[in-house]
Motif scaffolding. Sequence first.
Motif, PDB file in Angstrom:
ATOM      1  N   MET A  19       0.833  -1.061   0.022  1.00  0.00           N
ATOM      2  CA  MET A  19      -0.056   0.126  -0.175  1.00  0.00           C
ATOM      3  C   MET A  19       0.957   1.181   0.100  1.00  0.00           C
ATOM      4  SD  MET A  19      -2.841   1.410  -0.125  1.00  0.00           S
ATOM      5  CE  MET A  19      -4.130   0.131   0.126  1.00  0.00           C
ATOM      6  N   THR A  20       2.108   1.010   0.598  1.00  0.00           N
ATOM      7  CA  THR A  20       2.914   2.394   0.665  1.00  0.00           C
ATOM      8  C   THR A  20       3.452   2.702  -0.655  1.00  0.00           C
ATOM      9  OG1 THR A  20       3.430   1.843   3.198  1.00  0.00           O
ATOM     10  CG2 THR A  20       5.094   3.041   1.629  1.00  0.00           C
ATOM     11  N   ILE A  21       3.987   1.474  -1.051  1.00  0.00           N
ATOM     12  CA  ILE A  21       4.473   1.644  -2.592  1.00  0.00           C
ATOM     13  C   ILE A  21       3.224   2.346  -3.723  1.00  0.00           C
ATOM     14  CG2 ILE A  21       5.408   0.397  -4.739  1.00  0.00           C
ATOM     15  CD1 ILE A  21       6.858  -1.341  -2.497  1.00  0.00           C
ATOM     16  N   TYR A  22       2.136   1.691  -3.589  1.00  0.00           N
ATOM     17  CA  TYR A  22       0.986   2.050  -4.329  1.00  0.00           C
ATOM     18  C   TYR A  22       0.773   3.614  -4.195  1.00  0.00           C
ATOM     19  CZ  TYR A  22      -3.508   1.472  -6.594  1.00  0.00           C
ATOM     20  OH  TYR A  22      -4.746   1.348  -7.461  1.00  0.00           O
ATOM     21  N   ILE A  23       0.748   4.055  -2.872  1.00  0.00           N
ATOM     22  CA  ILE A  23       0.381   5.463  -2.452  1.00  0.00           C
ATOM     23  C   ILE A  23       1.612   6.197  -3.051  1.00  0.00           C
ATOM     24  CG2 ILE A  23       0.174   7.331  -0.775  1.00  0.00           C
ATOM     25  CD1 ILE A  23      -1.112   5.063   1.070  1.00  0.00           C
ATOM     26  N   THR A  24       2.768   5.694  -3.085  1.00  0.00           N
ATOM     27  CA  THR A  24       3.857   6.733  -3.615  1.00  0.00           C
ATOM     28  C   THR A  24       3.995   6.901  -5.106  1.00  0.00           C
ATOM     29  OG1 THR A  24       5.490   6.003  -1.716  1.00  0.00           O
ATOM     30  CG2 THR A  24       6.353   6.775  -3.617  1.00  0.00           C
ATOM     31  N   ILE A  25       3.694   5.728  -5.735  1.00  0.00           N
ATOM     32  CA  ILE A  25       3.582   5.765  -7.220  1.00  0.00           C
ATOM     33  C   ILE A  25       2.407   6.594  -7.823  1.00  0.00           C
ATOM     34  CG2 ILE A  25       3.192   4.374  -9.230  1.00  0.00           C
ATOM     35  CD1 ILE A  25       4.864   2.222  -7.990  1.00  0.00           C
ATOM     36  N   LEU A  26       1.216   6.532  -7.121  1.00  0.00           N
ATOM     37  CA  LEU A  26       0.103   7.444  -7.683  1.00  0.00           C
ATOM     38  C   LEU A  26       0.160   8.819  -7.441  1.00  0.00           C
ATOM     39  CD1 LEU A  26      -3.113   5.038  -6.784  1.00  0.00           C
ATOM     40  CD2 LEU A  26      -2.290   5.578  -8.892  1.00  0.00           C
ATOM     41  N   SER A  27       1.085   8.939  -6.258  1.00  0.00           N
ATOM     42  CA  SER A  27       1.187  10.578  -6.057  1.00  0.00           C
ATOM     43  C   SER A  27       2.233  10.878  -6.867  1.00  0.00           C
ATOM     44  CB  SER A  27       1.787  10.485  -4.373  1.00  0.00           C
ATOM     45  OG  SER A  27       0.575  10.039  -3.476  1.00  0.00           O
ATOM     46  N   LEU A  28       3.261  10.335  -6.976  1.00  0.00           N
ATOM     47  CA  LEU A  28       4.097  10.632  -8.142  1.00  0.00           C
ATOM     48  C   LEU A  28       3.577  10.952  -9.456  1.00  0.00           C
ATOM     49  CD1 LEU A  28       7.192  11.298  -8.193  1.00  0.00           C
ATOM     50  CD2 LEU A  28       7.625   8.694  -9.130  1.00  0.00           C
ATOM     51  N   ILE A  29       2.858  10.212  -9.963  1.00  0.00           N
ATOM     52  CA  ILE A  29       2.177  10.017 -11.164  1.00  0.00           C
ATOM     53  C   ILE A  29       1.102  11.442 -11.326  1.00  0.00           C
ATOM     54  CG2 ILE A  29       0.325   9.293 -12.557  1.00  0.00           C
ATOM     55  CD1 ILE A  29       1.643   6.453 -11.943  1.00  0.00           C
TER      56      ILE A  29
END
Length: 216
Positions: A19-29
Amino acid sequence: MDWGSIHIYLPFLLKGAEMTIYITILSLIISTPLGLLFAAAKMCPWRVISWPTATVINITRGLPMIVVLFYIYFVFPDIGITLTSFEASVIGIAFCFSTYIAEIFRAGIEAVDGGQLEAARAMGMSFSKAMRRVVLPQAFHIALPPYSNTLVMMLKDSALASTIAVTEMTRQGQLIAASTFDNTTVYTLVALLYLLMSLPLMALTKRLEKRQITGK
């Protein structure tokens, strides 16, 4: 520290890490194009565009991110905008980081010699074409090391999503610690997992910085 319980805690923490990685990737996009848009608006010669943009950037950068998350999650429903905790965390983190990315891109663009834009325009290129083909590639090369560093900060700051009940890694650690009282083992594992995710990104940032200095 109870090493024998690691195999019990780890699957839950790894699920939180996803979930941490998912949040990070979406936030970066989301934050990257938004930051570029903010940078362009702030550099616009028309004050009716640049001044409000600069105001938004300065206010957002002056606020703690946790306050922004609380505002989106708890205050927005009062004006008819209801978001899940996950949606609020992604939007809040992305919006906050877009202001930092805007300043990184702006600094990169301003670091490019203005004569190159003038030369491109003299060759018959339109302003947008000159920016796209001449200025922005060089600006991105300059901005790449600090931009990559924002990814590391974004990964770490995703832990703030736990404050609005998003079950990312920190939140998972809190839930496990609350039920087992094994704080030392749980939070040591959380810290180690964050390091395992952050160290490769920090190594990449350092390599990009070195590459920019040496030109290789």
